[in-house]
Design an enzyme around this catalytic site. Sequence first.
Site, short mmCIF file in Angstrom:
data_model
loop_
_atom_site.label_atom_id
_atom_site.label_comp_id
_atom_site.label_asym_id
_atom_site.label_seq_id
_atom_site.Cartn_x
_atom_site.Cartn_y
_atom_site.Cartn_z
N LYS A 486 -38.66 -189.27 53.70
CA LYS A 486 -38.42 -188.01 52.54
C LYS A 486 -37.91 -188.77 51.45
O LYS A 486 -37.24 -189.72 51.49
CB LYS A 486 -37.51 -187.09 52.95
CG LYS A 486 -36.42 -187.50 53.44
CD LYS A 486 -35.74 -186.57 54.59
CE LYS A 486 -34.26 -187.04 55.17
NZ LYS A 486 -33.91 -186.60 56.32
N ARG A 584 -29.73 -174.68 59.41
CA ARG A 584 -30.34 -174.86 58.03
C ARG A 584 -31.63 -174.25 58.33
O ARG A 584 -32.08 -173.27 57.80
CB ARG A 584 -30.38 -176.36 57.82
CG ARG A 584 -31.15 -176.78 56.52
CD ARG A 584 -30.82 -178.40 56.23
NE ARG A 584 -31.50 -179.06 57.12
CZ ARG A 584 -31.60 -180.59 57.01
NH1 ARG A 584 -30.94 -181.10 56.51
NH2 ARG A 584 -32.29 -181.31 57.98
N TYR A 711 -17.14 -195.61 25.18
CA TYR A 711 -16.80 -194.44 24.81
C TYR A 711 -15.29 -194.04 25.08
O TYR A 711 -14.89 -194.03 26.29
CB TYR A 711 -17.73 -193.32 25.52
CG TYR A 711 -19.18 -193.33 24.92
CD1 TYR A 711 -19.37 -192.89 23.55
CD2 TYR A 711 -20.03 -193.61 25.67
CE1 TYR A 711 -20.77 -192.76 23.06
CE2 TYR A 711 -21.44 -193.59 25.44
CZ TYR A 711 -21.77 -193.24 23.95
OH TYR A 711 -22.76 -192.95 23.53
N MET A 760 -24.95 -194.01 29.44
CA MET A 760 -25.89 -193.50 29.93
C MET A 760 -27.05 -194.74 30.45
O MET A 760 -27.50 -194.57 31.39
CB MET A 760 -27.02 -192.63 28.85
CG MET A 760 -28.19 -191.86 29.63
SD MET A 760 -28.73 -191.00 28.38
CE MET A 760 -27.93 -189.74 27.81
C1 LIG Z 1 -33.38 -187.03 57.14
C2 LIG Z 1 -33.84 -186.56 58.60
C3 LIG Z 1 -33.56 -187.70 59.61
C4 LIG Z 1 -33.19 -188.89 59.35
O1 LIG Z 1 -31.77 -188.97 59.25
P1 LIG Z 1 -30.95 -190.52 59.09
O2 LIG Z 1 -29.58 -190.00 59.22
O3 LIG Z 1 -31.20 -191.01 57.75
O4 LIG Z 1 -31.63 -191.18 60.27
C5 LIG Z 1 -33.86 -187.05 60.82
N1 LIG Z 1 -34.32 -185.95 61.15
C6 LIG Z 1 -34.58 -184.86 59.93
C7 LIG Z 1 -34.65 -183.68 60.40
C8 LIG Z 1 -34.05 -185.38 58.78
O5 LIG Z 1 -34.11 -184.50 57.84
#
Ligand SMILES: *Cc1c(COP(=O)(O)O)cnc(C)c1O
Length: 817
Positions: A486, A584, A711, A760
């Site tokens: 992701k 969640r 700045y 920036m």
């Molecule tokens: C991101 C995620 C993982 C991986 O988590 P890590 O701590 O980066 O290994 C596993 N399962 C789900 C559902 C996630 O969203």
Amino acid sequence: MLLREIVQLLKLPHSEEEKEVQIDWLGTDTRQLNTPATTLFVALKTSKRDGHQYLQQAYDLGVRCFLVEQSSLVPLFPHTRYLQVDDPLAAMQLIVATHRAKFHIPVIGITGSNGKTIVKEWLYQILQPDFDCCRNPRSYNSQIGVPLSVWALQPHHQLALFEAGISTTGEMQNLQKVIQPTLGIFTNLGAAHDEGFESREAKLHEKWKLFSEAKAVICHTNDPLIDAKAADFTGKVIDWGKQPGSWLQVIAQKTEATETQFECQQDGKQFPFRLPFIDEASLENGMHCLVAGLYLGLSVETLQSRMGQLQPLQMRLEWKKGILQSLLLNDSYSYDIHSLEIALNHLQQQAGHNKPVAILSDLPGQASAETYQRIAVLLAKKGIRLLIGVGNSMKQHEAFFQELKMDTLWFTDTGSLLEKLDRHLLEKAVVLVKGARIFTFEKIVASLQQQQHETLLEINLSNLTHNLNIYRQSLPKGVRIMVMLKAFGYGSTDAELGRRLQHEGVDYLAVAYTDEGIALRQGGVRLPIMVMNPEPGAFASLVAFDLEPELYAAGILEAFLRHLSVTGKTQYPIHIKLDTGMHRLGFGQEDLPALLELLKEQPLIRVKTAFTHLVASENPLHDDFTNQQAALFREACTQIEQVLGYPFIRHAANTAGITRHPDLHFDMVRLGIGLFGISGAFQSIPLLPASRLLTTVSQVKKVAARESVGYGRQAILERDSKIATVRIGYADGYRRQLSNGVGHMYLRNQRVPVVGNVCMDMTMLDVTDLPDVLPGDPVEVFGTQITVKELAELCGTIPYEILTGISQRVKRILVEE
Ligand SMILES: *Cc1c(COP(=O)(O)O)cnc(C)c1O
């Protein structure tokens, strides 16, 4: 070698029909089989893979001879010969040792802690003009790499150079039998692999076994352990060093700006010698080469002129984003057919749907027509559709390439390519750029790569693979791996990474949104892909691209079923998310009856997996809670399985869960941040950082005491200072919390503090204590010296946020060691 000979060698029963079967190749990796019909496929078990799982694949590619373990159950393929032995690796080593024994040429065996590959490659450059040399490709120096390298010995070779690397006791003996060196080179004794041995002496003792039958050994007399070992050696010791009486004595040594002058004495004659280096390691490697050259009969003059041209080795391959959405593979490693083949394998791995193109120069030195023909065959086999050739010798053999239906384009030199090449030919292509040094192909790479504002996120694919294997090794057999990609692979890059993971044989990928999955598919990734947050508006494209939704509530499951009923698809793969405490997404305990009702006798879908997410797998304080999550998960899975009447994959563990909760691996684990070298747990695991954020200095200026920097006048200088401005700011993801001495960067081998507020697009560093900082100097923002973890702690956040916060304007570059 004839199959018959191999069968006899292994003392196996032989059959009549195999009498004249020829074995030209040994293969251990189905992704790299060249001529399957004459290959003996050796099924090896390594910590990463079991070759026995690839027999079908090898068979489908055309392999008919297999070397397998006695105890393995082998598939019954027609017209196939299995050689069944106790230990296929040992058998392969024996076969190669027998092949080696047929050659009566000087064979140089190189070992030691550091410098093996460099000494081998430099010697190759020095000796190749006089001897037709065989050598290991790159650093293929392991128990498997050495036999595969020695197998390449052919009757035309006049000399061989083989390096051998070991990591523990008992290994060198095998390599000695395979290489059978007549001359040895011991590079040095350092700390590498200390953990595999009882003591330094034990390590030296083991390594020295490579020379057990050598007539002579070259070594440096600067280490009492090595001197003692050499004193016991039965053959001739060709030592060099400051000590009087050495075979080659260094009488004086003087360092200049870019080179080192030596005054040497050998065989009663004194002579000067220059090496184009000033660092210790290169000088030691260079001296080994000088001594080997002299011992083999080359003159001081010849050696001086050849060694004056030596350059540090560029060992790694670099992937760069090119113009017109192309992807460039820059390989400046020495250019020969072996290293070309390795580069083409990498190119093929990343090709996806894109057109593979090769830009190649003439081979260095005099290459035969036969060699160009072999190159043509290799290019065709690796799917190259367009060859852009530079130089005149390859062009003379144009016909070889055209015969194989490859488009070709020829330029006399690099300058005319830069001037005349129609860049549109490279649109969306994957392009290998590989040339002999004199063709200066770095100019081609510079001209074809995307303009970069010199701040780069470097993704190290080799380290990533290393990390993957660390986790893979920790899993019991049969447990699968899903890799979480992701947010563009935790901020790294998506399709390239997806293709690499596919090549490494992971089982599943997961992304957050449908678009991310589509990007992977369009990049040629065929692995199953789970989408964690499928938007109902995107169901049509989700199905069109064969993506598999995570369904986490009755509402969305019903919506998906409605969508499927219109498409007419049945048995569509889906994933069920169970909420056991994260709160969640997911079906909670109270939602189970509704879920079971929807799943009952439902032909439209097929549940591939059911999973839950651990809330605090990294924290021992919450282990009771974690176990309670697992219990709820088990219970829910049991109920689902009863309703479905078929099994599915269960998974729960993320990165920290993999290491901290071996009892919760279930059927699959979900690896995320660990792939990038961050363990997530407090345990130390030998991971390697897989990303480095790099920038460069744009200006250095002197600023007097009591002046302010940046700045808001936050930093008033207490002393006359030197300030370097670098090309990175909070818009790139370098957070403003790091202002005013909180953050550090690393340049010229030192950490230096940020001074003033982060801007920036720029940040200022206090480099007063560093001599000679110059515009253009490379700067590490994070990577090996400054860790992501450290930055996260300073900013009061977690490594995840730092990694995914690197903005898309920072160019990604992929490297391969
Ligand atoms: C991101 C995620 C993982 C991986 O988590 P890590 O701590 O980066 O290994 C596993 N399962 C789900 C559902 C996630 O969203």
